[in-house]
Design a protein around this motif. Structure first.
Motif, mmCIF file in Angstrom:
data_model
loop_
_atom_site.group_PDB
_atom_site.id
_atom_site.type_symbol
_atom_site.label_atom_id
_atom_site.label_comp_id
_atom_site.label_asym_id
_atom_site.label_seq_id
_atom_site.Cartn_x
_atom_site.Cartn_y
_atom_site.Cartn_z
ATOM 1 N N THR A 1 -34.953 40.478 152.451
ATOM 2 C CA THR A 1 -33.991 39.576 151.784
ATOM 3 C C THR A 1 -33.263 39.432 153.390
ATOM 4 O O THR A 1 -32.309 38.596 153.899
ATOM 5 C CB THR A 1 -33.416 39.376 150.812
ATOM 6 O OG1 THR A 1 -34.538 39.083 149.482
ATOM 7 C CG2 THR A 1 -32.433 38.230 150.892
ATOM 8 N N ALA A 2 -32.636 41.125 153.252
ATOM 9 C CA ALA A 2 -31.106 40.924 155.489
ATOM 10 C C ALA A 2 -32.190 41.057 156.182
ATOM 11 O O ALA A 2 -31.045 40.489 157.085
ATOM 12 C CB ALA A 2 -30.884 41.865 154.524
ATOM 13 N N ARG B 1 -25.480 39.887 155.151
ATOM 14 C CA ARG B 1 -26.313 39.810 153.873
ATOM 15 C C ARG B 1 -26.755 41.066 152.875
ATOM 16 O O ARG B 1 -27.427 40.885 151.654
ATOM 17 C CB ARG B 1 -28.021 39.192 154.611
ATOM 18 C CG ARG B 1 -27.734 38.199 155.517
ATOM 19 C CD ARG B 1 -29.434 37.584 155.313
ATOM 20 N NE ARG B 1 -29.832 37.594 156.661
ATOM 21 C CZ ARG B 1 -29.556 37.620 158.258
ATOM 22 N NH1 ARG B 1 -28.872 36.677 158.522
ATOM 23 N NH2 ARG B 1 -30.000 38.192 158.880
ATOM 24 N N GLU C 1 -23.559 40.754 150.397
ATOM 25 C CA GLU C 1 -24.125 39.745 149.321
ATOM 26 C C GLU C 1 -25.226 40.650 148.243
ATOM 27 O O GLU C 1 -24.746 39.775 147.206
ATOM 28 C CB GLU C 1 -24.749 38.841 149.811
ATOM 29 C CG GLU C 1 -23.851 38.570 151.093
ATOM 30 C CD GLU C 1 -24.283 36.641 151.529
ATOM 31 O OE1 GLU C 1 -25.560 36.806 151.605
ATOM 32 O OE2 GLU C 1 -23.320 36.259 152.371
ATOM 33 N N HIS C 2 -26.560 41.292 148.247
ATOM 34 C CA HIS C 2 -27.083 41.562 147.998
ATOM 35 C C HIS C 2 -27.835 42.901 147.043
ATOM 36 O O HIS C 2 -28.073 43.298 145.939
ATOM 37 C CB HIS C 2 -28.842 40.767 148.154
ATOM 38 C CG HIS C 2 -28.946 39.651 148.487
ATOM 39 N ND1 HIS C 2 -28.836 39.268 149.573
ATOM 40 C CD2 HIS C 2 -29.002 38.002 147.791
ATOM 41 C CE1 HIS C 2 -28.849 37.638 149.912
ATOM 42 N NE2 HIS C 2 -29.261 37.702 148.884
ATOM 43 N N PRO D 1 -32.467 33.248 157.553
ATOM 44 C CA PRO D 1 -32.161 31.554 156.969
ATOM 45 C C PRO D 1 -32.774 31.253 157.272
ATOM 46 O O PRO D 1 -32.817 30.217 158.281
ATOM 47 C CB PRO D 1 -30.586 31.639 156.716
ATOM 48 C CG PRO D 1 -29.894 32.729 156.649
ATOM 49 C CD PRO D 1 -30.633 33.299 158.199
#
Length: 278
Positions: free
Chosen positions: A183-184, A163, A166-167, A188
């Motif tokens: 977020t990581a 994650r 990705e960000h 989810p």
């Protein structure tokens, strides 16, 4: 073959599995670069037992696993940095030197002791420019990984690192870096860790002398709000319904075969539905 014999490969494999299971039981820690330095983020409900600490002027430390084991490593690193900084020069204390010290100790314990240390460590050093930043991740067997941009360890480290990849982007401001880290760290569909249970610190290259700074309370809340609050959208005037183009053609007459007759109209042209008085 004597009873109870185990090959060296099997002994090392068992030690590694034992250490990995112990480290995976902890919560993940994320370390990543931002435009003015390096930020450490870790879910930690304890206010007294820290996963993130300062080692020296420009060097920070983060760890996961058994607290008593990585706390001993942290204290040993502080003693090493103080002695070398006093004996030689403060600039001689580097993150690479500290990582080599930890790698040597971890590798020796993993090889010679019956039980390996259940720890994973990150040593980070902030430079005068982003190109001078360094992040070293050390595993329980003394292996050293020179990470670029970010590092994740403990818990579901592989999923967290995916994650992050990705960000993450280079040159992020601190507020955006915190948003990427949270977020990581969040599964989810799961709930984020409350601010009161976060341990956050930075190595800020813009600070004088000591670069390490903990972020807590209102300061951390403002940074998180700045990242999560979207900018207000510009007000748009309501759209007007499309106008039908004017036409000079008379309304179409019903066809003869349809069986429909137009309703009779009164003298004023209104529709006569039979309800109005004569």
């Amino acid at each position: 073959m004597p009873f109870g014999y185990a090959s060296p490969e099997q002994i090392m494999r068992d030690k590694a599995d034992y250490a990995r299971k112990g480290i995976a039981r902890g919560r993940s820690v994320v370390v990543l670069q931002y435009d003015d330095g390096i930020v450490f983020v870790a879910p930690n409900p304890s206010r007294a037992l820290h996963k993130i600490s300062e080692i020296y002027d420009r060097i920070g430390f983060a760890a996961v696993g058994r607290y008593n084991e990585f706390e001993e490593l942290r204290l040993g690193g502080i003693r090493y940095a103080d002695i070398n900084g006093y004996t030689y020069d403060r600039s001689d204390v580097t993150g690479r030197g500290l990582a080599n010290l930890y790698a040597s100790n971890l590798g020796r314990i993993f090889t010679e002791s019956i039980k390996s240390l259940e720890v994973e460590v990150v040593v980070a050093e902030v430079g005068d420019t982003p190109d001078g930043d360094a992040i070293y991740r050390l595993t329980f067997d003394g292996s050293v990984f020179d990470e670029h941009g970010f590092a994740a360890m403990g818990g579901q480290a592989e999923a967290v690192a995916t994650r992050l990849k990705e960000h993450y982007r280079d040159g992020m401001p601190l507020a955006d870096a915190l948003e990427v880290a949270l977020t990581a760290l969040t599964e989810p569909g799961g709930e984020r860790t409350p601010v009161a249970q976060l341990e956050v610190a930075v190595l800020d290259r813009t600070r004088e002398h000591r670069k390490f700074l903990r972020l807590t309370g209102p300061r951390l809340e403002r940074l998180l709000a700045r990242a999560t609050t979207p900018p207000p959208a510009a007000e748009q005037p309501p759209a007007e319904p499309p106008k039908e183009p004017p036409t000079d053609e008379p309304p179409a007459e019903p066809s003869a075969g349809s069986g429909e007759k137009p309703p009779p109209t009164g003298p004023d042209g209104d529709v006569d539905d039979g309800s109005s008085p004569l």
